[in-house]
Design a protein around this motif. Sequence first.
Motif, PDB file in Angstrom:
ATOM      1  N   ALA A  93       5.017 -10.227   5.870  1.00 12.91           N
ATOM      2  CA  ALA A  93       5.010  -9.385   7.064  1.00 12.91           C
ATOM      3  C   ALA A  93       3.630  -8.828   7.394  1.00 12.91           C
ATOM      4  O   ALA A  93       3.461  -8.160   8.400  1.00 12.91           O
ATOM      5  CB  ALA A  93       6.003  -8.238   6.888  1.00 12.91           C
ATOM      6  N   GLY A  94       2.645  -9.079   6.545  1.00 14.17           N
ATOM      7  CA  GLY A  94       1.304  -8.570   6.823  1.00 14.17           C
ATOM      8  C   GLY A  94       1.202  -7.056   6.710  1.00 14.17           C
ATOM      9  O   GLY A  94       0.438  -6.429   7.437  1.00 14.17           O
ATOM     10  N   LEU A  95       1.963  -6.460   5.796  1.00 14.87           N
ATOM     11  CA  LEU A  95       1.940  -5.005   5.633  1.00 14.87           C
ATOM     12  C   LEU A  95       0.720  -4.531   4.853  1.00 14.87           C
ATOM     13  O   LEU A  95       0.375  -3.357   4.890  1.00 14.87           O
ATOM     14  CB  LEU A  95       3.212  -4.528   4.920  1.00 14.87           C
ATOM     15  CG  LEU A  95       4.544  -4.881   5.585  1.00 14.87           C
ATOM     16  CD1 LEU A  95       5.699  -4.318   4.766  1.00 14.87           C
ATOM     17  CD2 LEU A  95       4.601  -4.402   7.018  1.00 14.87           C
ATOM     18  N   ASP A  96       0.082  -5.434   4.132  1.00 14.18           N
ATOM     19  CA  ASP A  96      -1.082  -5.102   3.303  1.00 14.18           C
ATOM     20  C   ASP A  96      -2.321  -5.710   3.953  1.00 14.18           C
ATOM     21  O   ASP A  96      -2.781  -6.771   3.570  1.00 14.18           O
ATOM     22  CB  ASP A  96      -0.870  -5.657   1.887  1.00 14.18           C
ATOM     23  CG  ASP A  96      -2.060  -5.431   0.981  1.00 14.18           C
ATOM     24  OD1 ASP A  96      -2.899  -4.567   1.293  1.00 14.18           O
ATOM     25  OD2 ASP A  96      -2.152  -6.131  -0.036  1.00 14.18           O
ATOM     26  N   GLY A  97      -2.852  -5.013   4.927  1.00 12.23           N
ATOM     27  CA  GLY A  97      -3.946  -5.552   5.728  1.00 12.23           C
ATOM     28  C   GLY A  97      -5.236  -5.815   4.979  1.00 12.23           C
ATOM     29  O   GLY A  97      -6.019  -6.666   5.374  1.00 12.23           O
ATOM     30  N   ASP A  98      -5.473  -5.110   3.873  1.00  9.70           N
ATOM     31  CA  ASP A  98      -6.749  -5.283   3.179  1.00  9.70           C
ATOM     32  C   ASP A  98      -6.616  -5.907   1.795  1.00  9.70           C
ATOM     33  O   ASP A  98      -7.582  -5.976   1.042  1.00  9.70           O
ATOM     34  CB  ASP A  98      -7.505  -3.964   3.090  1.00  9.70           C
ATOM     35  CG  ASP A  98      -6.739  -2.892   2.337  1.00  9.70           C
ATOM     36  OD1 ASP A  98      -5.643  -3.178   1.809  1.00  9.70           O
ATOM     37  OD2 ASP A  98      -7.236  -1.756   2.281  1.00  9.70           O
ATOM     38  N   GLY A  99      -5.422  -6.356   1.436  1.00  6.99           N
ATOM     39  CA  GLY A  99      -5.240  -7.063   0.174  1.00  6.99           C
ATOM     40  C   GLY A  99      -5.264  -6.199  -1.069  1.00  6.99           C
ATOM     41  O   GLY A  99      -5.436  -6.704  -2.170  1.00  6.99           O
ATOM     42  N   ASP A 100      -5.056  -4.889  -0.925  1.00  4.53           N
ATOM     43  CA  ASP A 100      -5.097  -4.013  -2.102  1.00  4.53           C
ATOM     44  C   ASP A 100      -3.719  -3.763  -2.714  1.00  4.53           C
ATOM     45  O   ASP A 100      -3.565  -2.942  -3.604  1.00  4.53           O
ATOM     46  CB  ASP A 100      -5.773  -2.684  -1.768  1.00  4.53           C
ATOM     47  CG  ASP A 100      -5.001  -1.855  -0.747  1.00  4.53           C
ATOM     48  OD1 ASP A 100      -3.956  -2.315  -0.233  1.00  4.53           O
ATOM     49  OD2 ASP A 100      -5.457  -0.733  -0.451  1.00  4.53           O
ATOM     50  N   LEU A 101      -2.714  -4.482  -2.225  1.00  3.54           N
ATOM     51  CA  LEU A 101      -1.328  -4.387  -2.690  1.00  3.54           C
ATOM     52  C   LEU A 101      -0.675  -3.054  -2.353  1.00  3.54           C
ATOM     53  O   LEU A 101       0.313  -2.664  -2.962  1.00  3.54           O
ATOM     54  CB  LEU A 101      -1.213  -4.685  -4.191  1.00  3.54           C
ATOM     55  CG  LEU A 101      -1.702  -6.067  -4.618  1.00  3.54           C
ATOM     56  CD1 LEU A 101      -1.591  -6.228  -6.124  1.00  3.54           C
ATOM     57  CD2 LEU A 101      -0.938  -7.166  -3.904  1.00  3.54           C
ATOM     58  N   LEU A 102      -1.223  -2.367  -1.367  1.00 10.21           N
ATOM     59  CA  LEU A 102      -0.626  -1.133  -0.863  1.00 10.21           C
ATOM     60  C   LEU A 102      -0.218  -1.380   0.584  1.00 10.21           C
ATOM     61  O   LEU A 102      -1.052  -1.711   1.428  1.00 10.21           O
ATOM     62  CB  LEU A 102      -1.612   0.028  -0.952  1.00 10.21           C
ATOM     63  CG  LEU A 102      -2.041   0.407  -2.365  1.00 10.21           C
ATOM     64  CD1 LEU A 102      -3.122   1.475  -2.320  1.00 10.21           C
ATOM     65  CD2 LEU A 102      -0.855   0.875  -3.185  1.00 10.21           C
ATOM     66  N   ALA A 103       1.061  -1.199   0.860  1.00 14.80           N
ATOM     67  CA  ALA A 103       1.601  -1.496   2.184  1.00 14.80           C
ATOM     68  C   ALA A 103       1.547  -0.276   3.093  1.00 14.80           C
ATOM     69  O   ALA A 103       1.799   0.848   2.660  1.00 14.80           O
ATOM     70  CB  ALA A 103       3.047  -1.964   2.052  1.00 14.80           C
ATOM     71  N   CYS A 104       1.222  -0.508   4.330  1.00 13.03           N
ATOM     72  CA  CYS A 104       1.338   0.500   5.395  1.00 13.03           C
ATOM     73  C   CYS A 104       0.745   1.854   5.006  1.00 13.03           C
ATOM     74  O   CYS A 104       1.402   2.894   5.121  1.00 13.03           O
ATOM     75  CB  CYS A 104       2.797   0.659   5.806  1.00 13.03           C
ATOM     76  SG  CYS A 104       3.577  -0.869   6.360  1.00 13.03           S
ATOM     77  N   VAL A 105      -0.478   1.847   4.571  1.00 11.77           N
ATOM     78  CA  VAL A 105      -1.098   3.085   4.081  1.00 11.77           C
ATOM     79  C   VAL A 105      -1.269   4.141   5.167  1.00 11.77           C
ATOM     80  O   VAL A 105      -1.498   5.308   4.850  1.00 11.77           O
ATOM     81  CB  VAL A 105      -2.446   2.809   3.382  1.00 11.77           C
ATOM     82  CG1 VAL A 105      -2.237   2.002   2.120  1.00 11.77           C
ATOM     83  CG2 VAL A 105      -3.418   2.127   4.317  1.00 11.77           C
TER      84      VAL A 105
END
Length: 121
Positions: free
Chosen positions: A106-118
């Motif tokens: 779903a592309g919830l982790d825009g920067d690849g840090d494994l944290l969704a929808c920060v």
Amino acid sequence: MNSQKSDGDAATWLPKNKSFRCTFIATQVSVKAAYSLWVTQAEHDAMARVLQGCPGQAVKEPVAAASRAEAPQPAPARGVNCSDFGTQRQAQQWFEYYHPQLGDIAGLDGDGDLLACVSLP
């Protein structure tokens, strides 16, 4: 970044941005601990070496993954986005449930840090 990383682990690949390595490895350790994932000795040694150079870097306790019997909603799809969740915790639980099998579908982790929808509360 993921295309550069391919399937390399911490023993064979680290982000070029050295200031991000502590966060990157701490997140990897958290995720691997949450899902009881194995690491090779070389990967373990590389992770330990990076974290030794990270004074004060906490390895965060991962958000508890949802029970496998109770899949979080909405169902996984590319149309899911952060606005489908009320809080970052809900988005993170969804992400951690589906990510091991589907990646960040779903592309919830825009920067690849494994944290969704920060950006969510």
